[in-house]
Scaffold this motif. Sequence first.
Motif, mmCIF file in Angstrom:
data_model
loop_
_atom_site.group_PDB
_atom_site.id
_atom_site.type_symbol
_atom_site.label_atom_id
_atom_site.label_comp_id
_atom_site.label_asym_id
_atom_site.label_seq_id
_atom_site.Cartn_x
_atom_site.Cartn_y
_atom_site.Cartn_z
ATOM 1 N N GLY A 46 0.801 -1.212 0.000
ATOM 2 C CA GLY A 46 0.000 0.000 0.000
ATOM 3 C C GLY A 46 0.838 1.267 0.000
ATOM 4 O O GLY A 46 0.446 2.269 0.583
ATOM 5 N N GLY A 47 2.012 1.218 -0.646
ATOM 6 C CA GLY A 47 2.894 2.361 -0.677
ATOM 7 C C GLY A 47 3.830 2.460 0.505
ATOM 8 O O GLY A 47 4.656 3.373 0.559
ATOM 9 N N ALA A 48 3.721 1.546 1.467
ATOM 10 C CA ALA A 48 4.568 1.567 2.664
ATOM 11 C C ALA A 48 5.684 0.534 2.514
ATOM 12 O O ALA A 48 5.406 -0.636 2.254
ATOM 13 N N PRO A 49 6.946 0.920 2.674
ATOM 14 C CA PRO A 49 8.054 -0.036 2.514
ATOM 15 C C PRO A 49 8.209 -0.906 3.751
ATOM 16 O O PRO A 49 7.953 -0.500 4.887
ATOM 17 N N CYS A 50 8.649 -2.137 3.522
ATOM 18 C CA CYS A 50 8.951 -3.059 4.608
ATOM 19 C C CYS A 50 9.911 -4.124 4.082
ATOM 20 O O CYS A 50 10.108 -4.258 2.870
ATOM 21 N N THR A 51 10.500 -4.874 4.992
ATOM 22 C CA THR A 51 11.408 -5.968 4.652
ATOM 23 C C THR A 51 10.881 -7.247 5.275
ATOM 24 O O THR A 51 10.614 -7.290 6.487
ATOM 25 N N VAL A 52 10.733 -8.295 4.454
ATOM 26 C CA VAL A 52 10.240 -9.586 4.917
ATOM 27 C C VAL A 52 11.424 -10.543 5.029
ATOM 28 O O VAL A 52 12.133 -10.788 4.038
ATOM 29 N N LEU A 53 11.627 -11.083 6.230
ATOM 30 C CA LEU A 53 12.674 -12.074 6.474
ATOM 31 C C LEU A 53 12.029 -13.436 6.660
ATOM 32 O O LEU A 53 11.212 -13.624 7.573
ATOM 33 N N ASN A 54 12.352 -14.385 5.784
ATOM 34 C CA ASN A 54 11.909 -15.763 5.955
ATOM 35 C C ASN A 54 12.911 -16.476 6.852
ATOM 36 O O ASN A 54 14.053 -16.729 6.458
ATOM 37 N N ILE A 55 12.476 -16.793 8.053
ATOM 38 C CA ILE A 55 13.366 -17.273 9.104
ATOM 39 C C ILE A 55 13.040 -18.725 9.421
ATOM 40 O O ILE A 55 11.879 -19.080 9.660
ATOM 41 N N MET A 56 14.071 -19.551 9.435
ATOM 42 C CA MET A 56 13.948 -20.946 9.811
ATOM 43 C C MET A 56 14.590 -21.121 11.186
ATOM 44 O O MET A 56 15.805 -21.003 11.343
ATOM 45 N N LEU A 57 13.773 -21.389 12.190
ATOM 46 C CA LEU A 57 14.262 -21.542 13.552
ATOM 47 C C LEU A 57 14.693 -22.973 13.807
ATOM 48 O O LEU A 57 14.114 -23.921 13.271
ATOM 49 N N ASP A 58 15.701 -23.120 14.637
ATOM 50 C CA ASP A 58 16.187 -24.448 15.015
ATOM 51 C C ASP A 58 15.473 -24.906 16.277
ATOM 52 O O ASP A 58 15.356 -24.150 17.252
ATOM 53 N N CYS A 59 14.994 -26.116 16.244
ATOM 54 C CA CYS A 59 14.282 -26.693 17.377
ATOM 55 C C CYS A 59 15.102 -27.842 17.954
ATOM 56 O O CYS A 59 15.337 -28.851 17.282
ATOM 57 N N ASP A 60 15.539 -27.667 19.186
ATOM 58 C CA ASP A 60 16.268 -28.720 19.894
ATOM 59 C C ASP A 60 15.252 -29.566 20.655
ATOM 60 O O ASP A 60 14.809 -29.204 21.751
#
Length: 411
Positions: free
Chosen positions: A387-401
């Motif tokens: 909608g005209g607003a800038p943003c950054t999308v981070l696709n994050i893979m978390l580690d599960c112990d």
Amino acid sequence: MFPSRRKAAQLPWEDGRWDISLCPSPRSPPLPQKEPGGRERICRGSSLPRPLAGLGSAAPQRKPPPQDNRGSRLLPSGLPRKCSVFHLFVACLLLGFLSLLWLQLSCSGDMARAARGQGQETPGPPRVCPPEPPPEHWEEDASWGPHRLAVLVPFRERFEELLVFVPHMHRFLSRKKIQHHIYVLNQVDHFSSIDITSEPSLLIQRPVLSLHPVDLSAAFAKFNRAALINVGFLESSNSTDYIAMHDVDLLPLNEELDYGFPEAGPFHVASPELHPLYHYKTYVGGILLLSKQHYQLCNGMSNRFWGWGREDDEFYRRIKGAGLQLFRPSGITTGYKTFHHLHDPAWRKRDQKRIAAQKQEQFKVDREGGLSTVKYRVDSRTALSVGGAPCTVLNIMLDCDKAATPWCTFG
């Protein structure tokens, strides 16, 4: 010869006793009026006196209004009294076309005059007026202040809320002249300890048609809000010096809310007195501002909270353990209407299931884990405009112990 019946029944206006003429006003009373000489005057078009109403002759009738060739009556102004819908439609189209033509010519003339005033040539046909920039378009300025905010938004599969959140927050912060950037911390479904090359079925991200159902629950990690905020803190740009831990479904409405740099200590914007749902004193969720220095002093948030809830309660203890003072808004009079909560519990069910070991762990303070122990991988970093607003999308893979936190997966 006998006298004629007409002479025997001669009417008053025929023997000269009455004078029939036009009334001076249509509101004059229809009664006969006495005149010199014994004659009575009656207005044309008015009713006759009751004793004469039954006589053989009637009062002269008023002439019908003139008609045009098609037989429709005309108003005094000359316009047709009855007009078809088609004629009205054509007239509206013609007026609209003339208005647009006038606007086009006047705007092009203004542009040409402005260009001539600057000494520029305007060859060719007149140009169309340039559209105005959208209202959500804002340019940051150095005069807004030396600080820059990183809005960290933990996220998973809530695109409807995201489409509303990003433009709203960009306009809200820009109106307050706060330099900022929005980071959408998107948690991907499978975690890094799985070898996806040996299990290609785990790459499925949407339902597929199959004769045999495939159980993918073992590959899907639960949502970890605290770990995502730790990753967002580490991955945010060095140009930002403080963060906002911000829920995607909570929109500020009051312009008096402070999103400035929290120099004195953590600032809880969504305080219990203002949040529409949570009102207990130790609540620090929803929207919390911290300088990066103070967040490091707390060692971030615990990574052990998989599923919904309790991570912000543990972070409250970290704030107190670090010797920091918590601040909250004052002078806000809008109460529980200060924020708009987008969450629909009927559509977005929260994962509140706890297993036996997790029930005891959720009330403990994690003194070892946090910002320094988070394990993750950023699959992609994408710059978007919503909608005209800038943003950054981070696709994050978390580690599960699963040895340390066996409740991190569904199943």
